[in-house]
Design a protein around this motif. Structure first.
Motif, PDB file in Angstrom:
ATOM      1  N   GLU A   1     -51.476  62.979  72.859  1.00 43.79           N
ATOM      2  CA  GLU A   1     -50.875  63.506  71.903  1.00 43.79           C
ATOM      3  C   GLU A   1     -50.794  64.824  71.662  1.00 43.79           C
ATOM      4  OE1 GLU A   1     -49.245  63.140  67.183  1.00 43.79           O
ATOM      5  OE2 GLU A   1     -51.056  61.558  68.024  1.00 43.79           O
ATOM      6  N   ALA A   2     -52.000  65.528  71.847  1.00 40.86           N
ATOM      7  CA  ALA A   2     -52.120  66.965  71.830  1.00 40.86           C
ATOM      8  C   ALA A   2     -51.440  67.816  73.062  1.00 40.86           C
ATOM      9  CB  ALA A   2     -53.533  67.374  71.677  1.00 40.86           C
ATOM     10  N   LYS A   3     -51.679  66.993  74.267  1.00 40.71           N
ATOM     11  CA  LYS A   3     -51.284  67.515  75.442  1.00 40.71           C
ATOM     12  C   LYS A   3     -49.631  67.605  75.363  1.00 40.71           C
ATOM     13  CE  LYS A   3     -51.456  67.050  80.491  1.00 40.71           C
ATOM     14  NZ  LYS A   3     -51.971  65.921  81.514  1.00 40.71           N
ATOM     15  N   ARG A   4     -49.184  66.666  74.923  1.00 37.03           N
ATOM     16  CA  ARG A   4     -47.485  66.651  74.631  1.00 37.03           C
ATOM     17  C   ARG A   4     -47.309  67.727  73.485  1.00 37.03           C
ATOM     18  NH1 ARG A   4     -48.166  60.866  74.629  1.00 37.03           N
ATOM     19  NH2 ARG A   4     -48.365  61.094  72.411  1.00 37.03           N
ATOM     20  N   ALA A   5     -47.958  68.009  72.488  1.00 38.93           N
ATOM     21  CA  ALA A   5     -47.559  68.799  71.450  1.00 38.93           C
ATOM     22  C   ALA A   5     -47.560  70.162  72.197  1.00 38.93           C
ATOM     23  CB  ALA A   5     -48.353  68.728  70.268  1.00 38.93           C
ATOM     24  N   ASN A   6     -48.549  70.333  72.931  1.00 36.85           N
ATOM     25  CA  ASN A   6     -48.844  71.694  73.638  1.00 36.85           C
ATOM     26  C   ASN A   6     -47.594  72.104  74.441  1.00 36.85           C
ATOM     27  OD1 ASN A   6     -50.887  73.343  72.681  1.00 36.85           O
ATOM     28  ND2 ASN A   6     -52.373  71.928  73.693  1.00 36.85           N
ATOM     29  N   LYS A   7     -47.307  71.054  75.227  1.00 40.62           N
ATOM     30  CA  LYS A   7     -46.255  71.083  76.388  1.00 40.62           C
ATOM     31  C   LYS A   7     -44.798  71.380  75.411  1.00 40.62           C
ATOM     32  CE  LYS A   7     -43.703  68.752  79.998  1.00 40.62           C
ATOM     33  NZ  LYS A   7     -43.730  67.489  80.539  1.00 40.62           N
ATOM     34  N   GLU A   8     -44.409  70.906  74.443  1.00 41.95           N
ATOM     35  CA  GLU A   8     -43.104  71.057  73.823  1.00 41.95           C
ATOM     36  C   GLU A   8     -43.439  72.255  73.168  1.00 41.95           C
ATOM     37  OE1 GLU A   8     -43.178  67.836  70.840  1.00 41.95           O
ATOM     38  OE2 GLU A   8     -42.671  66.477  72.258  1.00 41.95           O
ATOM     39  N   LEU A   9     -44.760  72.881  72.809  1.00 39.08           N
ATOM     40  CA  LEU A   9     -44.674  74.116  72.058  1.00 39.08           C
ATOM     41  C   LEU A   9     -44.348  75.233  73.218  1.00 39.08           C
ATOM     42  CD1 LEU A   9     -45.525  75.962  69.679  1.00 39.08           C
ATOM     43  CD2 LEU A   9     -47.738  75.559  70.384  1.00 39.08           C
ATOM     44  N   ASN A  10     -45.025  75.104  74.343  1.00 44.74           N
ATOM     45  CA  ASN A  10     -44.790  76.102  75.535  1.00 44.74           C
ATOM     46  C   ASN A  10     -43.163  76.035  75.765  1.00 44.74           C
ATOM     47  OD1 ASN A  10     -47.378  76.780  75.269  1.00 44.74           O
ATOM     48  ND2 ASN A  10     -48.260  75.315  76.902  1.00 44.74           N
ATOM     49  N   GLU A  11     -42.683  74.852  75.909  1.00 46.97           N
ATOM     50  CA  GLU A  11     -41.474  74.726  76.208  1.00 46.97           C
ATOM     51  C   GLU A  11     -40.485  75.559  75.318  1.00 46.97           C
ATOM     52  OE1 GLU A  11     -40.581  70.607  76.812  1.00 46.97           O
ATOM     53  OE2 GLU A  11     -41.546  70.602  78.814  1.00 46.97           O
ATOM     54  N   GLY A  12     -40.663  75.288  74.022  1.00 48.61           N
ATOM     55  CA  GLY A  12     -40.061  75.952  73.040  1.00 48.61           C
ATOM     56  C   GLY A  12     -40.045  77.585  72.873  1.00 48.61           C
ATOM     57  N   ARG A  13     -41.112  77.894  73.807  1.00 47.40           N
ATOM     58  CA  ARG A  13     -41.376  79.582  73.737  1.00 47.40           C
ATOM     59  C   ARG A  13     -40.618  79.922  74.857  1.00 47.40           C
ATOM     60  NH1 ARG A  13     -47.873  79.566  72.538  1.00 47.40           N
ATOM     61  NH2 ARG A  13     -47.839  79.228  70.206  1.00 47.40           N
ATOM     62  N   THR A  14     -40.284  79.124  75.922  1.00 51.10           N
ATOM     63  CA  THR A  14     -39.654  79.714  77.303  1.00 51.10           C
ATOM     64  C   THR A  14     -38.370  80.227  76.931  1.00 51.10           C
ATOM     65  OG1 THR A  14     -41.069  78.083  78.427  1.00 51.10           O
ATOM     66  CG2 THR A  14     -39.096  79.085  79.490  1.00 51.10           C
ATOM     67  N   PRO A  15     -37.999  81.366  77.210  1.00 50.28           N
ATOM     68  CA  PRO A  15     -36.573  81.769  76.792  1.00 50.28           C
ATOM     69  C   PRO A  15     -35.525  81.102  77.765  1.00 50.28           C
ATOM     70  CG  PRO A  15     -37.870  83.408  78.331  1.00 50.28           C
ATOM     71  CD  PRO A  15     -38.778  82.256  77.963  1.00 50.28           C
ATOM     72  N   ALA A  16     -34.347  80.695  77.189  1.00 47.90           N
ATOM     73  CA  ALA A  16     -33.339  80.081  77.975  1.00 47.90           C
ATOM     74  C   ALA A  16     -32.630  81.070  79.368  1.00 47.90           C
ATOM     75  CB  ALA A  16     -32.209  79.765  76.972  1.00 47.90           C
ATOM     76  N   PRO A  17     -32.350  80.546  80.065  1.00 48.37           N
ATOM     77  CA  PRO A  17     -32.050  81.229  81.431  1.00 48.37           C
ATOM     78  C   PRO A  17     -30.505  81.795  81.088  1.00 48.37           C
ATOM     79  CG  PRO A  17     -31.608  78.911  81.904  1.00 48.37           C
ATOM     80  CD  PRO A  17     -32.377  78.953  80.634  1.00 48.37           C
TER      81      PRO A  17
END
Length: 314
Positions: free
Chosen positions: A298-314
């Motif tokens: 669950e923590a791995k999924r949360a970190n992945k979602e958090l990192n994706e949310g920080r990735t700027p849109a193209p």
């Protein structure tokens, strides 16, 4: 008859206002020493043997001058006496282990520790020390100063304590961790002080255990990336209220395996274990409970979602 024979001391557990308990004070005599001797070993001389262990606890001693001629002593217990001056120990050149708990030592200045060049284990718990100034222990591996009134750590550095791996300063009056410059130290116990700030920890590159229970910490700022061996951290019973106070844990995330955070305001949050795991995904245990596979995923999924949310849109 010695001048101290009729002195009266109050016992450590006597309540204020109660009738004084008289303690018969006796000087150290040859007879008392002989009664406490044990463990025969070979001396430095090839065909010579001597007693090397001496038990002198609970003898109401105020003076140990008579001990100076027993130069072969290696293990000595002087606990629960009334000693302030340990200078007669200077001649005990082979001393390895020394316990002086529950005495009345107020300072390391003028004490003989620099001359005890083979001393490896030393405990002066429950004395009247207020600082560490004047203490030198080139061969010391364990130093226990629990239950004093130490307010400041002075000169605990590798030049004087090259071999020290365990340091206990529980139940003192420290407000900061500053002053501990011991790169070889592996275990540090600082619980039940008044510590508000983590300072000077960057030198502790081999420290594996850091115990800070029951202090006044609101944040873990002060942890250092140079603490590359830290595996166990106990900050139970502090004042950590928000997960942002844990961000410095990222500096030790590569090695930290156990984190004890219970009895902090943060622990009242229902998802605080998950908040911790997002910062420290390699933890094996939080408080008393092992990290489960489900929590880790669950923590791995949360970190992945958090990192994706920080990735700027193209």
């Amino acid at each position: 008859m010695s001048d101290v024979d009729n002195d009266v001391y109050l016992s450590d557990d006597q309540e204020e206002g109660a009738e004084p308990k008289e303690i018969q004070v006796s000087p150290l005599t040859k007879e008392t020493i002989i009664e406490g001797l044990s463990l025969i070993c070979r001396t430095a001389k090839r065909h010579e043997y001597a007693f090397v262990k001496l038990e002198l606890a609970d003898k109401a001693l105020t003076d140990i001058a008579a001990i100076s001629s027993y130069i072969h002593i290696r293990f000595l217990d002087l606990s629960n006496n009334h000693l302030t001056d340990l200078s007669p120990l200077a001649t005990l050149n082979y001393l390895l282990w020394l316990k002086v708990d529950k005495n009345a030592v107020v300072s390391f200045q003028g004490q003989p520790f620099a001359e005890l060049t083979f001393l490896q284990w030393l405990s002066l718990s429950a004395n009247r020390l207020t600082d560490t100034d004047g203490l030198i222990g080139l061969a010391l591996e364990t130093l226990i100063l629990t239950g004093n009134s130490i307010q400041k750590i002075v000169d605990l550095q590798s030049d004087y304590f090259a071999s020290l791996v365990t340091l206990e300063l529980r139940r003192n009056h420290l407000e900061t961790t500053a002053g501990i410059n011991l790169p070889n130290l592996r275990r540090l116990y600082l619980s039940q002080n008044f510590i508000k700030r983590l300072e000077g920890l960057e030198a502790l590159e081999h420290l594996a255990t850091l115990h800070l229970r029951d202090n006044h910490l609101e944040t873990l700022d002060g942890l250092s990336s140079s603490m590359r061996s830290l595996q166990y951290l106990n900050v139970r019973g502090n004042a950590i209220a928000d997960v942002t106070a844990l961000h410095s844990l990222d500096l030790v995330s590569a090695t930290l395996k156990v984190l004890v955070l219970s009895e902090n305001p943060l622990g009242e949050s229902a998802d605080y274990r998950m908040s911790v795991l997002t910062i420290l995904p390699r933890l094996d245990r939080i408080d008393k409970d092992p990290v489960t596979l489900e929590e880790r995923m669950e923590a791995k999924r949360a970190n992945k979602e958090l990192n994706e949310g920080r990735t700027p849109a193209p």
